[in-house]
Design an enzyme around this catalytic site. Sequence first.
Site, mmCIF file in Angstrom:
data_model
loop_
_atom_site.group_PDB
_atom_site.id
_atom_site.type_symbol
_atom_site.label_atom_id
_atom_site.label_comp_id
_atom_site.label_asym_id
_atom_site.label_seq_id
_atom_site.Cartn_x
_atom_site.Cartn_y
_atom_site.Cartn_z
ATOM 1 N N ARG A 69 10.582 -8.891 24.818
ATOM 2 C CA ARG A 69 10.354 -7.442 24.855
ATOM 3 C C ARG A 69 9.076 -7.114 25.633
ATOM 4 O O ARG A 69 8.994 -6.143 26.381
ATOM 5 C CB ARG A 69 10.247 -6.896 23.416
ATOM 6 N N ASN A 101 7.290 4.379 20.354
ATOM 7 C CA ASN A 101 7.515 3.248 21.254
ATOM 8 C C ASN A 101 6.362 2.263 21.201
ATOM 9 O O ASN A 101 5.209 2.638 20.980
ATOM 10 C CB ASN A 101 7.704 3.747 22.697
ATOM 11 N N VAL A 102 6.702 1.004 21.437
ATOM 12 C CA VAL A 102 5.706 -0.064 21.363
ATOM 13 C C VAL A 102 5.431 -0.643 22.753
ATOM 14 O O VAL A 102 4.764 -1.656 22.895
ATOM 15 C CB VAL A 102 6.192 -1.179 20.397
ATOM 16 N N ASP A 103 5.978 0.025 23.799
ATOM 17 C CA ASP A 103 5.979 -0.580 25.136
ATOM 18 C C ASP A 103 4.714 -0.320 25.958
ATOM 19 O O ASP A 103 4.521 -0.930 27.012
ATOM 20 C CB ASP A 103 7.226 -0.130 25.930
ATOM 21 N N HIS A 118 4.487 3.133 15.561
ATOM 22 C CA HIS A 118 5.140 1.854 15.238
ATOM 23 C C HIS A 118 4.442 0.670 15.889
ATOM 24 O O HIS A 118 5.038 -0.389 16.048
ATOM 25 C CB HIS A 118 6.628 1.903 15.632
ATOM 26 N N GLY A 183 13.791 12.075 23.362
ATOM 27 C CA GLY A 183 14.381 10.738 23.459
ATOM 28 C C GLY A 183 14.318 9.930 22.184
ATOM 29 O O GLY A 183 14.123 8.719 22.235
ATOM 30 N N SER A 185 16.411 9.363 18.316
ATOM 31 C CA SER A 185 17.626 9.685 17.568
ATOM 32 C C SER A 185 17.314 10.472 16.294
ATOM 33 O O SER A 185 18.235 10.932 15.622
ATOM 34 C CB SER A 185 18.384 8.404 17.232
ATOM 35 N N ASN A 209 17.106 15.502 24.724
ATOM 36 C CA ASN A 209 17.835 14.269 24.420
ATOM 37 C C ASN A 209 19.130 14.245 25.206
ATOM 38 O O ASN A 209 19.730 15.288 25.441
ATOM 39 C CB ASN A 209 18.134 14.190 22.909
ATOM 40 N N ASP A 211 21.825 13.092 24.075
ATOM 41 C CA ASP A 211 22.917 13.323 23.122
ATOM 42 C C ASP A 211 22.454 14.210 21.981
ATOM 43 O O ASP A 211 21.261 14.445 21.809
ATOM 44 C CB ASP A 211 23.388 11.986 22.525
HETATM 45 C C1 BJW Z 1 17.510 9.762 25.938
HETATM 46 C C2 BJW Z 1 17.571 9.143 27.203
HETATM 47 C C3 BJW Z 1 16.989 9.815 28.289
HETATM 48 C C4 BJW Z 1 18.501 7.843 25.731
HETATM 49 N N1 BJW Z 1 16.417 11.009 28.091
HETATM 50 N N2 BJW Z 1 16.958 10.953 25.777
HETATM 51 C C5 BJW Z 1 13.748 8.400 4.194
HETATM 52 C C6 BJW Z 1 15.126 8.539 4.268
HETATM 53 C C7 BJW Z 1 15.918 7.460 4.641
HETATM 54 C C8 BJW Z 1 15.337 6.235 4.942
HETATM 55 C C9 BJW Z 1 13.982 6.086 4.859
HETATM 56 C C10 BJW Z 1 13.216 7.161 4.496
HETATM 57 N N3 BJW Z 1 11.920 6.748 4.523
HETATM 58 C C11 BJW Z 1 11.855 5.457 4.888
HETATM 59 C C12 BJW Z 1 13.111 5.020 5.096
HETATM 60 C C13 BJW Z 1 13.447 3.625 5.527
HETATM 61 C C14 BJW Z 1 13.283 3.381 6.999
HETATM 62 C C15 BJW Z 1 14.228 4.331 7.749
HETATM 63 O O1 BJW Z 1 13.877 5.359 8.247
HETATM 64 N N4 BJW Z 1 15.488 3.922 7.874
HETATM 65 C C16 BJW Z 1 16.488 4.741 8.580
HETATM 66 C C17 BJW Z 1 17.132 3.900 9.666
HETATM 67 C C18 BJW Z 1 17.459 5.296 7.586
HETATM 68 N N5 BJW Z 1 11.897 3.569 7.443
HETATM 69 C C19 BJW Z 1 11.004 2.598 7.340
HETATM 70 O O2 BJW Z 1 11.283 1.532 6.812
HETATM 71 C C20 BJW Z 1 9.614 2.889 7.874
HETATM 72 N N6 BJW Z 1 8.666 2.581 6.872
HETATM 73 C C21 BJW Z 1 8.477 3.353 5.782
HETATM 74 O O3 BJW Z 1 9.030 4.428 5.654
HETATM 75 O O4 BJW Z 1 7.623 2.845 4.893
HETATM 76 C C22 BJW Z 1 7.504 3.511 3.631
HETATM 77 C C23 BJW Z 1 6.816 2.598 2.683
HETATM 78 C C24 BJW Z 1 6.072 3.165 1.696
HETATM 79 C C25 BJW Z 1 5.409 2.352 0.796
HETATM 80 C C26 BJW Z 1 5.492 0.973 0.921
HETATM 81 C C27 BJW Z 1 6.229 0.400 1.923
HETATM 82 C C28 BJW Z 1 6.891 1.219 2.821
HETATM 83 C C29 BJW Z 1 9.298 1.974 9.054
HETATM 84 C C30 BJW Z 1 10.168 2.216 10.213
HETATM 85 C C31 BJW Z 1 9.867 1.177 11.295
HETATM 86 C C32 BJW Z 1 10.811 1.288 12.484
HETATM 87 N N7 BJW Z 1 10.657 0.129 13.304
HETATM 88 C C33 BJW Z 1 11.389 0.066 14.575
HETATM 89 C C34 BJW Z 1 11.044 -1.273 15.258
HETATM 90 C C35 BJW Z 1 9.622 -1.215 15.831
HETATM 91 C C36 BJW Z 1 9.243 -2.467 16.540
HETATM 92 C C37 BJW Z 1 10.108 -2.762 17.729
HETATM 93 O O5 BJW Z 1 10.166 -1.975 18.686
HETATM 94 O O6 BJW Z 1 10.732 -3.824 17.714
HETATM 95 O O7 BJW Z 1 11.002 1.174 15.403
HETATM 96 S S1 BJW Z 1 13.154 0.280 14.401
HETATM 97 C C38 BJW Z 1 13.353 1.264 15.847
HETATM 98 O O8 BJW Z 1 13.726 2.612 15.492
HETATM 99 C C39 BJW Z 1 11.949 1.363 16.469
HETATM 100 C C40 BJW Z 1 11.935 2.776 16.958
HETATM 101 O O9 BJW Z 1 10.605 3.218 17.153
HETATM 102 C C41 BJW Z 1 12.670 3.513 15.875
HETATM 103 C C42 BJW Z 1 13.241 4.850 16.311
HETATM 104 O O10 BJW Z 1 14.208 4.671 17.295
HETATM 105 P P1 BJW Z 1 14.284 5.680 18.537
HETATM 106 O O11 BJW Z 1 13.057 5.573 19.322
HETATM 107 O O12 BJW Z 1 14.671 7.017 18.055
HETATM 108 O O13 BJW Z 1 15.447 4.989 19.402
HETATM 109 P P2 BJW Z 1 17.037 5.181 19.305
HETATM 110 O O14 BJW Z 1 17.661 4.096 20.085
HETATM 111 O O15 BJW Z 1 17.472 5.336 17.901
HETATM 112 O O16 BJW Z 1 17.292 6.578 20.019
HETATM 113 C C43 BJW Z 1 17.097 6.777 21.399
HETATM 114 C C44 BJW Z 1 17.443 8.216 21.709
HETATM 115 O O17 BJW Z 1 17.148 8.477 23.064
HETATM 116 C C45 BJW Z 1 18.940 8.538 21.511
HETATM 117 O O18 BJW Z 1 19.050 9.723 20.745
HETATM 118 C C46 BJW Z 1 19.458 8.771 22.950
HETATM 119 O O19 BJW Z 1 20.471 9.763 23.025
HETATM 120 C C47 BJW Z 1 18.204 9.224 23.654
HETATM 121 N N8 BJW Z 1 18.148 8.958 25.112
HETATM 122 N N9 BJW Z 1 18.247 7.960 27.113
HETATM 123 C C48 BJW Z 1 16.470 11.588 26.891
HETATM 124 N N10 BJW Z 1 17.021 9.295 29.576
#
Ligand code: BJW
Length: 251
Positions: A69, A101-103, A118, A183, A185, A209, A211
Amino acid sequence: MGPASLIQSLRDAQRIVALTGAGISAESGLATFRAAQTGLWSKFKPEDLATADAFRRNPKLIWDWYAWRREQALKAEPNAGHLALAEMEKRAPQFLLVTQNVDGLHSRAGSQNIVELHGNVHRALCSENNCSSDNFDVEHGRCRSCGANLRPDVVWFGEMLPPAALQTAIAAAEKCDAFFSIGTSSIVYPAADLWRRAAEHGAIVIEINKDLTPLTPMASYSFLGKAGEFLPELVTAVWDKKKIHESSGAD
Ligand code: BJW
């Protein structure tokens, strides 16, 4: 470009917050997480790669994945969307960029006021203790202070976000006049909740976005399209001096 009411609101805004997700880096060639065919989570399971348990089970696998990555991120260049946000920061009276983002591409594009919710794939942490990074043996993935493995400085599922970063983001969302969600979800919390805090305090919420997302029906303005195409046009329409001059009717 866009409705006149949005352009005027952005010209009047004192405080702007922009939240970005993987979609803003898609036009730099980096994979998003949840795209059906190309997303990282369509090829790898998050529970195998993005949890602390997975790291404990197989640190080498996780390091290899993040080394890949890191390499992808370093090969990529900031795109027009990143550059437009750096430009927006220069034009708006107060501006905070909150990224999931982490990039590292936002800082390479010139953004200064950045909160990384993140973490950052280019940094490491001691996996056991809060040891200083001065004593890290990054090459061998080992902390020289306590002997523990190093881990990537990113936030995995079930882990808390860096408290100071989250507090800064929440405080800024609750005070801003305009909140962009770009950008992402809008399904990973707590980042996915920031727009709501902004809206509850009276901010306009603008989504950009490719989508629809769960935020789309609630946004004040929703633009379906690519961030790298939409954002430069928006910044020009709102802050380009010549255009402001023309649209104010002055000659
Ligand atoms: C474009 C485009 C273009 C494409 N132009 N648009 C409440 C409710 C439900 C669940 C939870 C909640 N609270 C906590 C949770 C659990 C969990 C969570 O949210 N789960 C859900 C999946 C349901 N959250 C956590 O665990 C978080 N921690 C936490 O809440 O701790 C609480 C706690 C309290 C006390 C003790 C202990 C804990 C932590 C979340 C960490 C997320 N980590 C990741 C990996 C990071 C490292 C890595 O990069 O490897 O973060 S997962 C991944 O998802 C990454 C991203 O930052 C994150 C978000 O994703 P993102 O950026 O939205 O990407 P996509 O792919 O989903 O979407 C891309 C979008 O772009 C799409 O919509 C496309 O359409 C669009 N697009 N091209 C414009 N050109």
